[in-house]
Design a protein around this motif. Structure first.
Motif, PDB file in Angstrom:
ATOM      1  N   UNK A   2       0.809  -1.215   0.000  1.00 27.95           N
ATOM      2  CA  UNK A   2       0.000   0.000   0.000  1.00 27.95           C
ATOM      3  C   UNK A   2       0.844   1.266   0.000  1.00 27.95           C
ATOM      4  N   UNK A   3       1.952   1.364   0.769  1.00 36.84           N
ATOM      5  CA  UNK A   3       2.757   2.589   0.708  1.00 36.84           C
ATOM      6  C   UNK A   3       3.386   2.845  -0.653  1.00 36.84           C
ATOM      7  N   UNK A   4       3.547   1.805  -1.481  1.00 39.17           N
ATOM      8  CA  UNK A   4       4.188   1.960  -2.790  1.00 39.17           C
ATOM      9  C   UNK A   4       3.196   2.428  -3.845  1.00 39.17           C
ATOM     10  N   UNK A   5       1.896   2.216  -3.621  1.00 39.26           N
ATOM     11  CA  UNK A   5       0.891   2.519  -4.630  1.00 39.26           C
ATOM     12  C   UNK A   5       0.930   3.979  -5.085  1.00 39.26           C
ATOM     13  N   UNK A   6       1.030   4.971  -4.174  1.00 38.60           N
ATOM     14  CA  UNK A   6       1.094   6.361  -4.651  1.00 38.60           C
ATOM     15  C   UNK A   6       2.261   6.619  -5.593  1.00 38.60           C
ATOM     16  N   UNK A   7       3.400   5.981  -5.353  1.00 40.15           N
ATOM     17  CA  UNK A   7       4.551   6.176  -6.221  1.00 40.15           C
ATOM     18  C   UNK A   7       4.317   5.515  -7.585  1.00 40.15           C
ATOM     19  N   UNK A   8       3.599   4.405  -7.583  1.00 37.71           N
ATOM     20  CA  UNK A   8       3.256   3.784  -8.860  1.00 37.71           C
ATOM     21  C   UNK A   8       2.313   4.685  -9.659  1.00 37.71           C
ATOM     22  N   UNK A   9       1.410   5.391  -8.959  1.00 39.30           N
ATOM     23  CA  UNK A   9       0.530   6.332  -9.658  1.00 39.30           C
ATOM     24  C   UNK A   9       1.331   7.494 -10.233  1.00 39.30           C
ATOM     25  N   UNK A  10       2.356   7.939  -9.498  1.00 34.79           N
ATOM     26  CA  UNK A  10       3.231   9.000 -10.026  1.00 34.79           C
ATOM     27  C   UNK A  10       3.947   8.519 -11.278  1.00 34.79           C
ATOM     28  N   UNK A  11       4.426   7.274 -11.259  1.00 34.97           N
ATOM     29  CA  UNK A  11       5.103   6.713 -12.423  1.00 34.97           C
ATOM     30  C   UNK A  11       4.151   6.619 -13.614  1.00 34.97           C
ATOM     31  N   UNK A  12       2.904   6.197 -13.336  1.00 33.90           N
ATOM     32  CA  UNK A  12       1.915   6.143 -14.408  1.00 33.90           C
ATOM     33  C   UNK A  12       1.643   7.535 -14.965  1.00 33.90           C
ATOM     34  N   UNK A  13       1.598   8.544 -14.083  1.00 35.09           N
ATOM     35  CA  UNK A  13       1.406   9.916 -14.551  1.00 35.09           C
ATOM     36  C   UNK A  13       2.569  10.388 -15.406  1.00 35.09           C
ATOM     37  N   UNK A  14       3.792   9.984 -15.047  1.00 31.06           N
ATOM     38  CA  UNK A  14       4.965  10.338 -15.846  1.00 31.06           C
ATOM     39  C   UNK A  14       4.839   9.796 -17.266  1.00 31.06           C
ATOM     40  N   UNK A  15       4.516   8.516 -17.391  1.00 31.43           N
ATOM     41  CA  UNK A  15       4.381   7.925 -18.715  1.00 31.43           C
ATOM     42  C   UNK A  15       3.164   8.482 -19.453  1.00 31.43           C
ATOM     43  N   UNK A  48      -4.892   5.225 -14.524  1.00 33.30           N
ATOM     44  CA  UNK A  48      -4.135   4.582 -13.444  1.00 33.30           C
ATOM     45  C   UNK A  48      -3.534   5.614 -12.495  1.00 33.30           C
ATOM     46  N   UNK A  49      -3.189   6.792 -13.034  1.00 27.00           N
ATOM     47  CA  UNK A  49      -2.540   7.816 -12.218  1.00 27.00           C
ATOM     48  C   UNK A  49      -3.527   8.548 -11.316  1.00 27.00           C
ATOM     49  N   UNK A  50      -4.692   8.931 -11.852  1.00 29.77           N
ATOM     50  CA  UNK A  50      -5.601   9.796 -11.075  1.00 29.77           C
ATOM     51  C   UNK A  50      -6.987   9.189 -10.893  1.00 29.77           C
ATOM     52  N   UNK A  51      -7.182   7.949 -11.392  1.00 34.47           N
ATOM     53  CA  UNK A  51      -8.513   7.354 -11.283  1.00 34.47           C
ATOM     54  C   UNK A  51      -8.957   7.157  -9.840  1.00 34.47           C
ATOM     55  N   UNK A  52      -8.116   6.517  -9.026  1.00 34.51           N
ATOM     56  CA  UNK A  52      -8.494   6.258  -7.633  1.00 34.51           C
ATOM     57  C   UNK A  52      -8.637   7.546  -6.827  1.00 34.51           C
ATOM     58  N   UNK A  53      -7.717   8.512  -6.926  1.00 35.61           N
ATOM     59  CA  UNK A  53      -7.932   9.774  -6.198  1.00 35.61           C
ATOM     60  C   UNK A  53      -9.234  10.464  -6.578  1.00 35.61           C
ATOM     61  N   UNK A  54      -9.596  10.415  -7.840  1.00 39.52           N
ATOM     62  CA  UNK A  54     -10.858  11.029  -8.248  1.00 39.52           C
ATOM     63  C   UNK A  54     -12.055  10.276  -7.675  1.00 39.52           C
ATOM     64  N   UNK A  55     -11.969   8.932  -7.670  1.00 41.97           N
ATOM     65  CA  UNK A  55     -13.062   8.150  -7.093  1.00 41.97           C
ATOM     66  C   UNK A  55     -13.181   8.415  -5.596  1.00 41.97           C
ATOM     67  N   UNK A  56     -12.041   8.500  -4.905  1.00 37.51           N
ATOM     68  CA  UNK A  56     -12.068   8.776  -3.466  1.00 37.51           C
ATOM     69  C   UNK A  56     -12.662  10.152  -3.188  1.00 37.51           C
ATOM     70  N   UNK A 101       1.683  12.557   1.141  1.00 39.82           N
ATOM     71  CA  UNK A 101       2.979  12.417   1.786  1.00 39.82           C
ATOM     72  C   UNK A 101       4.036  13.249   1.071  1.00 39.82           C
ATOM     73  N   UNK A 102       4.997  13.727   1.822  1.00 39.61           N
ATOM     74  CA  UNK A 102       6.021  14.594   1.252  1.00 39.61           C
ATOM     75  C   UNK A 102       6.814  13.874   0.157  1.00 39.61           C
ATOM     76  N   UNK A 103       7.102  12.596   0.380  1.00 37.68           N
ATOM     77  CA  UNK A 103       7.858  11.852  -0.622  1.00 37.68           C
ATOM     78  C   UNK A 103       7.102  11.731  -1.930  1.00 37.68           C
ATOM     79  N   UNK A 104       5.782  11.511  -1.844  1.00 34.58           N
ATOM     80  CA  UNK A 104       4.974  11.406  -3.063  1.00 34.58           C
ATOM     81  C   UNK A 104       4.937  12.750  -3.782  1.00 34.58           C
ATOM     82  N   UNK A 105       4.828  13.836  -3.021  1.00 39.25           N
ATOM     83  CA  UNK A 105       4.803  15.161  -3.636  1.00 39.25           C
ATOM     84  C   UNK A 105       6.114  15.459  -4.353  1.00 39.25           C
ATOM     85  N   UNK A 106       7.229  15.117  -3.707  1.00 38.88           N
ATOM     86  CA  UNK A 106       8.528  15.346  -4.345  1.00 38.88           C
ATOM     87  C   UNK A 106       8.662  14.494  -5.605  1.00 38.88           C
TER      88      UNK A 106
END
Length: 262
Positions: A2-15, A48-56, A101-106
């Motif tokens: 679960x802690x890795x999921x936000x970083x995977x969403x960032x990676x999906x947003x990058x691509x 994949x990048x913003x789907x879950x945040x939008x649903x939440x 989280x600060x790490x996800x924002x960075x």
């Protein structure tokens, strides 16, 4: 996991950002089918990048609305029962949004900067044609560009760019002259070889013709986004011929590929 999921969403947003830019480049080069494929990838990666945040967020808004409606109904019932203090109680506080989280924002800022730097670099590089068009480009020879020459000049250093020799076409001069004479606006074509593209365009405009065209001399179809980064290595028609609007054609290479004039 679960802690890795936000970083995977960032990676999906990058691509997703990369594929969106590739789709724009394909559209600029007229490759509609390839651009549609890139757009499909962009939609999938974006979801994949913003789907879950939008649903939440949607679920949180709906929960706040339901709580507010329940509080209004409870106040109405209390008012009917004569309890005015309960009827006019303040509404419930909306639920606070989750903190990032600060790490996800960075990581998100680094990914955005990476995409932005890539786009700026691609634009300054002339928006090279996609690799799928390589089969249609003219072959390159290992020689520096020498305007007005039919044989390649010998390389002075190993860093010399590999671009074909550009020569003017004398046969096109007579046709261009006849077309310009029939046009409303015409001028005498100046000698603009070895100038940067911006200066060459300004010189042609000063001669009396506003619109001129430019083409990648290597045949790769690169676009001249920043005119001052390109050098004219060939021109049609030649200097002294009569030219009309849009008839001046300048063959250009990047400044770093230019070896200088004789």
């Amino acid at each position: 996991m679960k802690p890795v999921v936000p970083y995977l969403r960032v990676l999906a947003g990058l691509f997703a950002g990369v594929t969106l830019w590739l789709a724009i480049v394909e559209i600029i080069h007229g490759n509609v089918a390839e651009s549609l494929i890139q757009l499909l990838f962009f939609v999938g990666l974006g979801y994949l990048a913003i789907g879950k945040p939008l649903r939440d967020r949607h679920a949180r808004v709906e929960a706040d609305r339901a709580a507010l409606a329940a509080r209004a109904e409870a106040g109405h019932q209390a008012f009917l029962a004569g309890d005015r203090s309960a009827a006019f109680a303040p509404p419930p506080e909306p639920s606070p949004p989750p903190k990032m989280r600060r790490g996800v924002l960075i990581a998100a800022l680094v990914a955005a900067a990476f995409v932005l730097i890539g786009i700026i670099g691609d634009i300054s590089d002339g928006l090279d044609a996609p690799s799928g068009n390589d089969a249609t480009t003219t072959p390159q020879t290992s020689a520096r560009v020498t305007p007005g020459s039919t044989t390649p000049a010998p390389s002075a250093t190993s860093a010399a760019a590999t671009v074909p020799v550009v020569t003017s076409a004398p046969a096109a001069v007579s046709t261009t002259t006849a077309n310009a004479a029939a046009a409303g606006t015409s001028a005498v074509m100046p000698d603009v070889e070895c100038m940067d593209l911006q200066t060459a365009q300004d010189t042609i405009q000063a001669a009396g013709v506003f619109y001129s065209r430019s083409v990648d001399a290597t045949g790769e179809g690169r676009m001249q986004v920043q005119d001052r980064n390109w050098i004219v290595v060939g021109q049609q028609p030649s200097a002294g011929a009569v030219v009309g609007e849009g008839e001046a054609l300048l063959s250009v290479v990047k400044e770093v590929e230019f070896a200088g004039c004789r």
